[in-house]
Scaffold this motif. Structure first.
Motif, short mmCIF file in Angstrom:
data_model
loop_
_atom_site.label_atom_id
_atom_site.label_comp_id
_atom_site.label_asym_id
_atom_site.label_seq_id
_atom_site.Cartn_x
_atom_site.Cartn_y
_atom_site.Cartn_z
N PHE A 243 0.29 -15.00 -9.33
CA PHE A 243 1.32 -13.97 -9.41
C PHE A 243 0.68 -12.59 -9.62
CE2 PHE A 243 2.85 -17.83 -11.79
CZ PHE A 243 3.48 -18.40 -10.71
N PHE A 244 1.22 -11.61 -8.90
CA PHE A 244 0.71 -10.25 -8.98
C PHE A 244 1.85 -9.27 -9.22
CE2 PHE A 244 -2.12 -12.63 -6.18
CZ PHE A 244 -3.38 -12.29 -6.66
N GLN A 245 1.46 -8.12 -9.78
CA GLN A 245 2.43 -7.04 -10.01
C GLN A 245 1.88 -5.74 -9.43
OE1 GLN A 245 3.18 -6.20 -14.12
NE2 GLN A 245 4.60 -4.54 -13.71
N ARG A 246 2.77 -4.94 -8.90
CA ARG A 246 2.41 -3.58 -8.50
C ARG A 246 3.43 -2.63 -9.10
NH1 ARG A 246 2.52 -0.25 -2.82
NH2 ARG A 246 1.25 1.46 -3.62
N LYS A 247 2.96 -1.65 -9.84
CA LYS A 247 3.87 -0.70 -10.47
C LYS A 247 4.34 0.33 -9.46
CE LYS A 247 1.72 -1.27 -15.02
NZ LYS A 247 1.02 -0.60 -16.14
N PRO A 248 5.54 0.89 -9.67
CA PRO A 248 6.04 1.90 -8.73
C PRO A 248 5.18 3.15 -8.74
CG PRO A 248 7.45 1.77 -10.67
CD PRO A 248 6.50 0.62 -10.76
N ASN B 75 0.79 -1.24 0.00
CA ASN B 75 0.00 0.00 0.00
C ASN B 75 0.82 1.28 0.00
OD1 ASN B 75 -2.58 -1.47 0.38
ND2 ASN B 75 -1.72 -1.96 2.40
N GLY B 76 2.12 1.19 0.24
CA GLY B 76 2.95 2.39 0.35
C GLY B 76 3.42 2.91 -0.99
N ASN B 77 4.25 3.93 -0.93
CA ASN B 77 4.79 4.54 -2.16
C ASN B 77 6.03 3.77 -2.61
OD1 ASN B 77 2.82 6.59 -2.11
ND2 ASN B 77 4.06 7.83 -0.71
N VAL B 78 5.81 2.60 -3.17
CA VAL B 78 6.94 1.77 -3.60
C VAL B 78 7.71 2.49 -4.71
CG1 VAL B 78 5.92 -0.41 -2.92
CG2 VAL B 78 5.44 0.50 -5.19
N ASP B 79 9.02 2.31 -4.69
CA ASP B 79 9.87 3.05 -5.61
C ASP B 79 10.40 2.20 -6.77
OD1 ASP B 79 11.36 1.48 -3.96
OD2 ASP B 79 12.79 3.03 -3.36
N LYS B 80 9.93 0.98 -6.88
CA LYS B 80 10.34 0.13 -8.01
C LYS B 80 9.26 -0.93 -8.23
CE LYS B 80 14.13 -0.90 -5.84
NZ LYS B 80 15.47 -1.46 -5.51
N PRO B 81 9.25 -1.57 -9.38
CA PRO B 81 8.25 -2.61 -9.62
C PRO B 81 8.28 -3.67 -8.53
CG PRO B 81 9.42 -2.08 -11.65
CD PRO B 81 10.14 -1.35 -10.55
N ALA C 173 -5.51 -16.48 -2.43
CA ALA C 173 -5.49 -15.42 -3.44
C ALA C 173 -6.67 -14.46 -3.38
CB ALA C 173 -5.39 -16.03 -4.84
N ALA C 174 -7.80 -14.88 -2.83
CA ALA C 174 -9.04 -14.10 -2.94
C ALA C 174 -8.90 -12.64 -2.54
CB ALA C 174 -10.14 -14.78 -2.11
N PRO C 175 -8.33 -12.30 -1.38
CA PRO C 175 -8.27 -10.88 -1.01
C PRO C 175 -7.35 -10.05 -1.91
CG PRO C 175 -7.09 -12.22 0.59
CD PRO C 175 -7.83 -13.16 -0.29
N TYR C 176 -6.40 -10.69 -2.54
CA TYR C 176 -5.45 -9.95 -3.38
C TYR C 176 -5.99 -9.76 -4.80
CZ TYR C 176 -2.60 -11.23 0.57
OH TYR C 176 -2.14 -11.41 1.85
N LEU C 177 -6.94 -10.59 -5.20
CA LEU C 177 -7.54 -10.43 -6.53
C LEU C 177 -8.33 -9.13 -6.62
CD1 LEU C 177 -8.77 -14.09 -7.12
CD2 LEU C 177 -6.89 -12.94 -8.31
N THR C 178 -8.81 -8.66 -5.49
CA THR C 178 -9.59 -7.41 -5.48
C THR C 178 -8.82 -6.25 -4.86
OG1 THR C 178 -10.59 -8.08 -3.37
CG2 THR C 178 -11.78 -8.67 -5.39
N HIS C 179 -7.56 -6.46 -4.59
CA HIS C 179 -6.74 -5.40 -3.99
C HIS C 179 -6.54 -4.28 -5.01
CE1 HIS C 179 -3.45 -3.31 -1.99
NE2 HIS C 179 -3.66 -4.05 -0.91
N PRO C 180 -6.78 -3.03 -4.63
CA PRO C 180 -6.72 -1.93 -5.61
C PRO C 180 -5.34 -1.68 -6.20
CG PRO C 180 -6.97 -1.08 -3.38
CD PRO C 180 -7.18 -2.55 -3.29
N ASN C 181 -4.29 -2.09 -5.49
CA ASN C 181 -2.93 -1.80 -5.97
C ASN C 181 -2.29 -2.94 -6.75
OD1 ASN C 181 -3.06 0.71 -4.69
ND2 ASN C 181 -2.19 -0.11 -2.78
N LEU C 182 -2.96 -4.08 -6.79
CA LEU C 182 -2.36 -5.27 -7.39
C LEU C 182 -3.02 -5.64 -8.70
CD1 LEU C 182 -1.85 -7.60 -4.28
CD2 LEU C 182 -0.28 -5.90 -5.24
N GLU C 183 -2.20 -6.09 -9.60
CA GLU C 183 -2.68 -6.60 -10.89
C GLU C 183 -2.23 -8.05 -11.05
OE1 GLU C 183 -1.72 -6.05 -15.67
OE2 GLU C 183 -0.84 -4.67 -14.20
N LYS C 184 -3.19 -8.93 -11.25
CA LYS C 184 -2.84 -10.33 -11.47
C LYS C 184 -2.17 -10.48 -12.82
CE LYS C 184 -4.82 -14.96 -11.97
NZ LYS C 184 -6.06 -15.79 -11.99
N ILE C 185 -0.98 -11.10 -12.83
CA ILE C 185 -0.24 -11.26 -14.08
C ILE C 185 -0.07 -12.72 -14.49
CG2 ILE C 185 1.01 -9.08 -13.85
CD1 ILE C 185 3.40 -10.68 -12.80
N GLY C 186 -0.57 -13.61 -13.67
CA GLY C 186 -0.45 -15.01 -14.06
C GLY C 186 -0.84 -15.95 -12.95
#
Length: 545
Positions: free
Chosen positions: A536-541, A500-506, A516-529
């Motif tokens: 697997f999830f990704q969060r952009k900086p 949830n913080g201001n991450v500075d890198k991918p 996985a259920a709570p992370y599938l709807t997490h606003p900062n996470l994108e499921k990538i596989g």
């Protein structure tokens, strides 16, 4: 010449296929990662994990892995190689101690029973601490025993202390706890006569202290007492709670030893039919009866101690392998000399356990081939997803398991006909060969289901400036297989900041499908596989103004 032959044969048994499968989470990767981080930081005095102090284990085994990685590189082979060397040394030691205690034939049997039983032989192909720790503890007890029977008792006392100290440097003060319990029980059982002088006890104590202080003393002087306090708290937690979900029933280790130390465990059970008989080796220059007493005490102390301990992990009872195989080897030698005959129930039990093991191995290909038919009967969603892994199987692979069934049946027939030597060589050599096949052929396939997808995910980030974290399950693979470097931003250690913080890198995350259920709807996470039970999830900086 015989010692050289043992070294060569043991090397052939333990060194090949060490790198045939990825290291397994947790323990194997835990220790290998500690060694990798030592190499990276050049901080060889303090064990680290994730580049933070790791106070659960002393560094001796980690140092051995560091030396191995300096020679072979940072890989699975290097992480497991120290235990292969320990395996070679163990067989050599067992042969020579057995030869000195009784005769050369007994030394051969003890060595064969140890190497030819499933868990004792298999552990020398692993990257865990216990085979090294167990050898040091065993040697400490052996030299304590030898004080009474050698012309140089003070030297034996010194060696006992040194090996006990090395055991402490390998796994911690639990070595002293085990040694003291064995000594105390022996003292009581021997009618309060331990046959050690005050000088010899002081020598053992002094050299244990000197050996351990080579590192503990340096750590205390350099970093203070904090790690000792943390270590004690950790040991108390292991003794009183089921750590990390590894709790189990009181008889957990009894079952582990019966099946995991097959076939040696069956010959140990023959003691039940003649346990009151006198030793047939009382005429030996060294009283074998007394050493057998030490081994029985070591066996029961370890078995009962870790049956009481709440945390139940297979290798916690692995120190039992030395006394178990020694006592079983005595029974094998007695059988070959016609001192007694095996009861029918022990032969039937050997056949039952051996055939079941062979059927289990032979059924592995069927599980892979008919996994779609089996899935409806499996209630675990993660296990079902694991089975989706693309692991090739063929019907012909069943032959390995059925060949082991044939070996067990041949052994049973030979035992029934009282051809003991042929029966024992058949079952123990057959088990040795099956272990090689299992390590080379089956373990990589099983690992393909259990963790290969996760490790492939981690490996793609090697050399990349990203954060990688596992969610809701503990893993050291994310460190070792990403070849993680020390984080420049200490917020990395804050899981909430990564999410949830201001991450500075991918930032990349992995979790099991069941979490996985709570992370599938997490606003900062994108499921990538998703693959084989892992999501697997990704969060952009976060962009900074």
């Amino acid at each position: 010449m015989k010692n050289l032959l043992i070294v060569l044969v043991a090397a052939i048994l333990f060194i090949p296929f060490l790198g045939s499968a990825h290291l397994f989470d947790w323990d194997e990767i835990n220790f290998a990662e500690c060694a990798r981080e030592m190499l990276y930081t050049h901080n060889y005095s303090q064990v680290q994990i994730d580049f933070q102090p790791f106070w659960e284990k002393p560094p001796l085994f980690i140092w051995l892995q560091v030396l191995s990685m300096k020679v072979f590189g940072v890989n699975e082979f290097a992480a497991r190689f120290p235990n292969a060397v320990v395996g070679i040394a163990t067989l050599l030691i067992l042969f020579n101690i057995g030869r000195r205690l009784i005769d050369e034939k007994f030394g051969f049997w003890w060595m064969l029973l140890y190497a030819g039983s499933w868990l004792p032989g298999f552990y020398f192909k692993s990257g865990i601490i216990d085979p090294t720790f167990n050898l040091f503890i065993f040697l400490a007890i052996y030299f304590a025993y030898m004080i009474r029977y050698t012309a140089k008792p003070n030297r034996a006392a010194i060696l006992s202390g040194v090996f006990l100290g090395l055991a402490v440097l390998t796994k911690g003060p639990v070595a002293i706890l085990v040694a003291l319990l064995v000594l105390l029980v022996y003292w009581v059982y021997n009618k309060f006569n331990i046959s050690l002088t005050i000088k010899q006890i002081l020598l053992i104590t002094a050299f244990t202290a000197v050996t351990t202080l080579l590192w503990f003393g340096y750590e205390i002087v350099t970093h203070g007492w904090w790690f000792v306090n943390e270590f004690v708290a950790y040991q108390v937690r292991l003794l009183t709670t089921g750590d990390a979900g590894h709790d189990g029933p009181f008889f957990y280790h009894w079952i582990v030893l019966l099946t995991g130390c097959f076939p040696a465990s069956i010959f140990l059970l023959t003691y039940l039919q003649n346990i009151r008989s006198k030793s047939v080796y009382l005429s030996s220059p060294i009283p074998v009866k007394d050493f057998s007493k030490w081994m029985w005490i070591l066996f029961w102390v370890v078995l009962l101690l870790f049956s009481i301990v709440k945390t139940k992990i297979v290798h916690y009872s692995s120190l039992c392998y030395f006394p178990l195989t020694y006592l079983a080897a005595i029974q094998v030698q007695r059988l070959t000399e016609g001192r007694f005959s095996m009861k029918k129930w022990t032969i039937i039990l050997l056949l039952l356990i051996g055939v079941l093991l062979g059927i289990a191995i032979g059924s592995l290909p069927l599980v892979g081939i008919y996994k779609n038919e089996l899935i409806p009967y499996i209630g675990d969603k993660f296990a079902v997803a694991n089975l989706q892994a693309d692991v090739p199987w063929a019907y012909w692979e069943m032959i390995f398991g059925w060949a082991y069934v044939l070996v067990v049946i041949i052994c049973g027939v030979l035992l029934w006909k009282k051809k003991i030597q042929q029966a024992c060589i058949t079952i123990f050599v057959g088990t040795l060969l099956m272990m090689q096949i299992t390590m080379a052929h089956f373990v990589p396939k099983i690992e393909g289901y259990s963790q290969a997808a996760a490790i492939e995910f981690f490996q793609q980030f090697q050399g990349k400036d990203v954060y990688v974290q596992a969610l809701d399950y503990h893993s050291y693979a994310k460190l070792f297989y990403t070849k993680k470097v020390p984080p420049s931003n200490k917020n990395y250690y804050d899981r909430d900041w990564l999410l949830n913080g201001n991450v500075d890198k991918p930032t990349y995350f992995i979790c099991r499908i069941t979490d996985a259920a709570p992370y599938l709807t997490h606003p900062n996470l994108e499921k990538i596989g998703e693959k084989n039970g892992f999501v697997f999830f990704q969060r952009k900086p976060v962009a900074h103004p």
